[in-house]
Write an enzyme that holds these catalytic residues in place. Structure first.
Site, PDB file in Angstrom:
ATOM      1  N   GLY A   1       0.772  -1.234   0.000  1.00 31.31           N
ATOM      2  CA  GLY A   1       0.000   0.000   0.000  1.00 31.31           C
ATOM      3  C   GLY A   1       0.800   1.278   0.000  1.00 31.31           C
ATOM      4  O   GLY A   1       0.222   2.366   0.074  1.00 31.31           O
TER       5      GLY A   1
ATOM      6  N   GLU B   1       4.286  -6.580   1.633  1.00 29.92           N
ATOM      7  CA  GLU B   1       3.904  -6.902   0.247  1.00 29.92           C
ATOM      8  C   GLU B   1       3.762  -5.658  -0.626  1.00 29.92           C
ATOM      9  O   GLU B   1       2.651  -5.306  -1.029  1.00 29.92           O
ATOM     10  CB  GLU B   1       2.553  -7.624   0.254  1.00 29.92           C
ATOM     11  CG  GLU B   1       2.546  -8.912   1.007  1.00 29.92           C
ATOM     12  CD  GLU B   1       1.138  -9.470   1.164  1.00 29.92           C
ATOM     13  OE1 GLU B   1       1.008 -10.694   1.164  1.00 29.92           O
ATOM     14  OE2 GLU B   1       0.176  -8.688   1.304  1.00 29.92           O
ATOM     15  N   PRO B   2       4.842  -4.991  -0.938  1.00 31.86           N
ATOM     16  CA  PRO B   2       4.724  -3.816  -1.811  1.00 31.86           C
ATOM     17  C   PRO B   2       4.503  -4.224  -3.265  1.00 31.86           C
ATOM     18  O   PRO B   2       5.134  -5.159  -3.763  1.00 31.86           O
ATOM     19  CB  PRO B   2       6.088  -3.131  -1.648  1.00 31.86           C
ATOM     20  CG  PRO B   2       7.034  -4.244  -1.325  1.00 31.86           C
ATOM     21  CD  PRO B   2       6.241  -5.266  -0.550  1.00 31.86           C
TER      22      PRO B   2
ATOM     23  N   ARG C   1      -7.223   2.708 -15.785  1.00 30.07           N
ATOM     24  CA  ARG C   1      -7.308   3.274 -14.439  1.00 30.07           C
ATOM     25  C   ARG C   1      -8.068   4.606 -14.367  1.00 30.07           C
ATOM     26  O   ARG C   1      -8.705   4.895 -13.369  1.00 30.07           O
ATOM     27  CB  ARG C   1      -5.923   3.397 -13.797  1.00 30.07           C
ATOM     28  CG  ARG C   1      -5.342   2.005 -13.474  1.00 30.07           C
ATOM     29  CD  ARG C   1      -4.074   2.067 -12.645  1.00 30.07           C
ATOM     30  NE  ARG C   1      -4.321   2.542 -11.302  1.00 30.07           N
ATOM     31  CZ  ARG C   1      -4.001   3.740 -10.848  1.00 30.07           C
ATOM     32  NH1 ARG C   1      -3.396   4.617 -11.626  1.00 30.07           N
ATOM     33  NH2 ARG C   1      -4.276   4.072  -9.614  1.00 30.07           N
TER      34      ARG C   1
ATOM     35  N   TYR D   1     -11.060   4.601 -11.813  1.00 34.12           N
ATOM     36  CA  TYR D   1     -10.933   5.401 -10.581  1.00 34.12           C
ATOM     37  C   TYR D   1     -10.681   6.888 -10.830  1.00 34.12           C
ATOM     38  O   TYR D   1     -10.310   7.596  -9.901  1.00 34.12           O
ATOM     39  CB  TYR D   1      -9.751   4.917  -9.724  1.00 34.12           C
ATOM     40  CG  TYR D   1      -9.428   3.463  -9.691  1.00 34.12           C
ATOM     41  CD1 TYR D   1     -10.196   2.576  -8.926  1.00 34.12           C
ATOM     42  CD2 TYR D   1      -8.323   2.956 -10.362  1.00 34.12           C
ATOM     43  CE1 TYR D   1      -9.856   1.236  -8.854  1.00 34.12           C
ATOM     44  CE2 TYR D   1      -7.979   1.602 -10.290  1.00 34.12           C
ATOM     45  CZ  TYR D   1      -8.759   0.756  -9.539  1.00 34.12           C
ATOM     46  OH  TYR D   1      -8.417  -0.566  -9.456  1.00 34.12           O
TER      47      TYR D   1
ATOM     48  N   CYS E   1     -14.207   2.594 -28.583  1.00 29.44           N
ATOM     49  CA  CYS E   1     -15.538   3.139 -28.827  1.00 29.44           C
ATOM     50  C   CYS E   1     -16.290   3.237 -27.517  1.00 29.44           C
ATOM     51  O   CYS E   1     -17.123   2.375 -27.187  1.00 29.44           O
ATOM     52  CB  CYS E   1     -16.273   2.269 -29.826  1.00 29.44           C
ATOM     53  SG  CYS E   1     -15.474   2.359 -31.420  1.00 29.44           S
TER      54      CYS E   1
ATOM     55  N   TYR F   1      -0.515  -1.819 -12.240  1.00 26.68           N
ATOM     56  CA  TYR F   1      -1.951  -1.896 -12.550  1.00 26.68           C
ATOM     57  C   TYR F   1      -2.311  -1.299 -13.914  1.00 26.68           C
ATOM     58  O   TYR F   1      -3.367  -0.713 -14.086  1.00 26.68           O
ATOM     59  CB  TYR F   1      -2.779  -1.243 -11.418  1.00 26.68           C
ATOM     60  CG  TYR F   1      -2.434  -1.806 -10.061  1.00 26.68           C
ATOM     61  CD1 TYR F   1      -2.810  -3.097  -9.719  1.00 26.68           C
ATOM     62  CD2 TYR F   1      -1.697  -1.078  -9.133  1.00 26.68           C
ATOM     63  CE1 TYR F   1      -2.459  -3.639  -8.481  1.00 26.68           C
ATOM     64  CE2 TYR F   1      -1.341  -1.608  -7.901  1.00 26.68           C
ATOM     65  CZ  TYR F   1      -1.724  -2.894  -7.579  1.00 26.68           C
ATOM     66  OH  TYR F   1      -1.383  -3.427  -6.372  1.00 26.68           O
TER      67      TYR F   1
HETATM   68  C1  LIG Z   1      -2.967  -5.144  -3.622  1.00 23.21           C
HETATM   69  C2  LIG Z   1      -2.340  -5.772  -2.462  1.00 23.21           C
HETATM   70  C3  LIG Z   1      -1.017  -5.513  -2.153  1.00 23.21           C
HETATM   71  C4  LIG Z   1      -0.172  -4.508  -2.897  1.00 23.21           C
HETATM   72  O1  LIG Z   1      -0.682  -3.232  -2.782  1.00 23.21           O
HETATM   73  P1  LIG Z   1       0.141  -1.992  -3.394  1.00 23.21           P
HETATM   74  O2  LIG Z   1      -0.727  -0.831  -3.116  1.00 23.21           O
HETATM   75  O3  LIG Z   1       0.285  -2.261  -4.840  1.00 23.21           O
HETATM   76  O4  LIG Z   1       1.443  -1.945  -2.688  1.00 23.21           O
HETATM   77  C5  LIG Z   1      -0.446  -6.206  -1.108  1.00 23.21           C
HETATM   78  N1  LIG Z   1      -1.158  -7.106  -0.394  1.00 23.21           N
HETATM   79  C6  LIG Z   1      -2.447  -7.371  -0.668  1.00 23.21           C
HETATM   80  C7  LIG Z   1      -3.158  -8.369   0.133  1.00 23.21           C
HETATM   81  C8  LIG Z   1      -3.084  -6.708  -1.694  1.00 23.21           C
HETATM   82  O5  LIG Z   1      -4.372  -6.959  -1.939  1.00 23.21           O
END
Ligand SMILES: *Cc1c(COP(=O)(O)O)cnc(C)c1O
Length: 430
Positions: free
Chosen positions: A238, A283-284, A323, A327, A354, A383
């Site tokens: 995130g 988890e980046p 995107r 969003y 279209c 993404y």
């Molecule tokens: C999407 C997601 C991420 C990565 O999020 P980023 O905003 O791309 O860093 C990590 N863990 C989980 C569970 C996710 O759903």
């Protein structure tokens, strides 16, 4: 810059267009590697743990190979991502399998391949993992995805008493506690700890601390209730990235600060609640690949509607970058063949699909562009390719990695034959 042309990874974008055509996804390989190392080396300051690259941000064989070489793990969210990672030689032990509704087939494939961790998002799924693991005489390590009631949105976080999310077990309504008790009874499922992920495009470091504190409070409660203490904590991803004016332009030091804030909160929480320090996973996704990628397009039709707006149509669109449609995401565009000129007007970058809403962005500042000019849209590494489609039967563009002035094709562009490959003409339609 080279002769007024935008450069990336030592390559002149105009040369890249000549060699590969447009639209074209271009990734600065060294930037990806350096971000992977940044997360890996910063996590090492904490102690035991692993960085899982969240591959839903950008998934193809080459990126798994890069993650493998940089010694980090990968998080996958589907059988297709798992297959791609494994076929790039990615070690299964370093894979963490996610998904709020893993299919029976995906569960089977994950266990058969020997993924290191699975993140459980429903009790039924845990029971399915139990059956599949037992049938193979295996014990599958899992983390339980919990929803601590903290949602982070860019510059703020909100603490929600009743979270509304399809992901995870809610701490506040007791379903997380119930899930822990159910999982602890399973024999071929070994609960190693908790996973949580509070959102994406987060710039406020406090969000990570607040969430960790809530998760550790929950862990302490579970220790009291079931004598279960987590060996591992997965804090999700995130971390925000710059897209356009107004976004903070984070540097390596800022990402280090995000992680160190998290480490600090975990240290304090563990001390407060008498928990042993867990192994830590992060988890980046976006922050690893987002800014390393740009998309190159050629300008086609230009339409000025006096008093309304000017449309610059490009040879891509929502099929390579949905995107804005999804969003209203903001992007920055650069005239890559005249990158030394100052922006003089605001335009809407329109795709070729279209669909009136097929835009890459509105009010984007550019020098006055003409047909044939080369446009680079920045920060398209995350993404974009992974969300591409064949809408209007447009082919997904090729992906190249650039480094030290050299370009390598890592995903070839789809041909018409690729697009129609799965189509069949049954009897009577021939
Ligand atoms: C999407 C997601 C991420 C990565 O999020 P980023 O905003 O791309 O860093 C990590 N863990 C989980 C569970 C996710 O759903």
């Amino acid at each position: 810059m080279n002769k007024g042309h935008l450069t990336i990874g030592g390559c002149d974008c105009e040369d890249l267009r000549k060699e590969f055509g447009t639209p074209l996804y271009v990734f600065d390989e060294e930037m990806i590697r350096s971000r992977m190392r940044l997360f890996r080396d910063t996590l090492a300051e904490y102690g035991e743990g692993i960085v899982y690259y969240a591959s839903k941000a950008f998934s193809c064989k080459a990126i798994y190979a890069v993650a493998r070489q940089e010694g980090i793990g990968a998080d996958v969210v589907s059988g297709g991502e798992l297959y791609t990672a494994l076929s790039a030689g990615f070690p299964a032990e370093r894979i963490c399998m996610h998904g709020n509704n893993k299919l029976p087939r995906e569960i089977r494939e994950a266990i058969e391949s020997g993924v290191g961790r699975m993140v459980v998002d429903s009790v039924e799924e845990a029971e399915e993992i139990e059956r599949e693991a037992a049938a193979r005489g295996k014990v599958q390590k899992v983390l339980l995805r919990i929803n601590p009631g903290v949602e982070a949105h860019t510059h703020a976080y909100v603490q929600t008493a009743t979270p509304d999310s399809k992901f995870g077990f809610s701490v506040s309504n007791g379903s997380a506690k119930e899930a822990v008790s159910r999982l602890l009874k399973l024999k071929n499922v070994q609960l190693t700890g908790y996973h949580y992920h509070i959102g994406s495009q987060i710039f406020e470091k406090e969000s990570f601390a607040v969430a960790a504190e809530k998760v550790l409070a929950f862990a302490a409660e579970m220790k009291d209730a079931f004598s279960f203490e987590p060996e591992e904590l997965n804090a999700g991803g995130g971390f925000g990235v710059w897209y356009a004016a107004g976004d903070p332009d984070l540097k390596d030091g800022d990402y280090r600060t995000f992680l160190r804030t998290l480490f600090g909160a975990i240290g304090e929480g563990c001390a407060r609640y008498g928990l042993k320090k867990p192994r830590l996973m992060v988890e980046p996704g976006r922050s690893v690949v987002g800014q390393a990628g740009i998309t190159l397009y050629t300008v086609g039709a230009i339409k000025e509607i006096p008093g309304v707006r000017k449309y610059l149509a490009i040879d891509g669109g929502m099929f390579d970058n949905p995107r804005y449609c999804l969003y209203q995401s903001k992007y920055t565009a650069v005239l890559a063949n005249r990158a030394d000129e100052e922006p003089t007007e605001l335009v809407s970058l329109a795709g070729k699909c279209c669909e009136s809403g097929d835009l890459i962005g509105v009010n984007m500042a550019l020098p006055k562009a003409k047909r044939g000019d080369l446009v680079a849209v920045l920060t398209t590494g995350a993404y974009n390719y992974s969300m591409a489609s064949n809408y209007n039967r447009n082919g997904v563009p090729p992906v190249i990695f650039v480094k030290n002035g050299e370009a390598r094709l890592v995903v070839r562009g789809q041909t018409y034959e690729d697009i129609a490959r799965c189509d069949l003409l049954p009897d009577g339609l021939k």
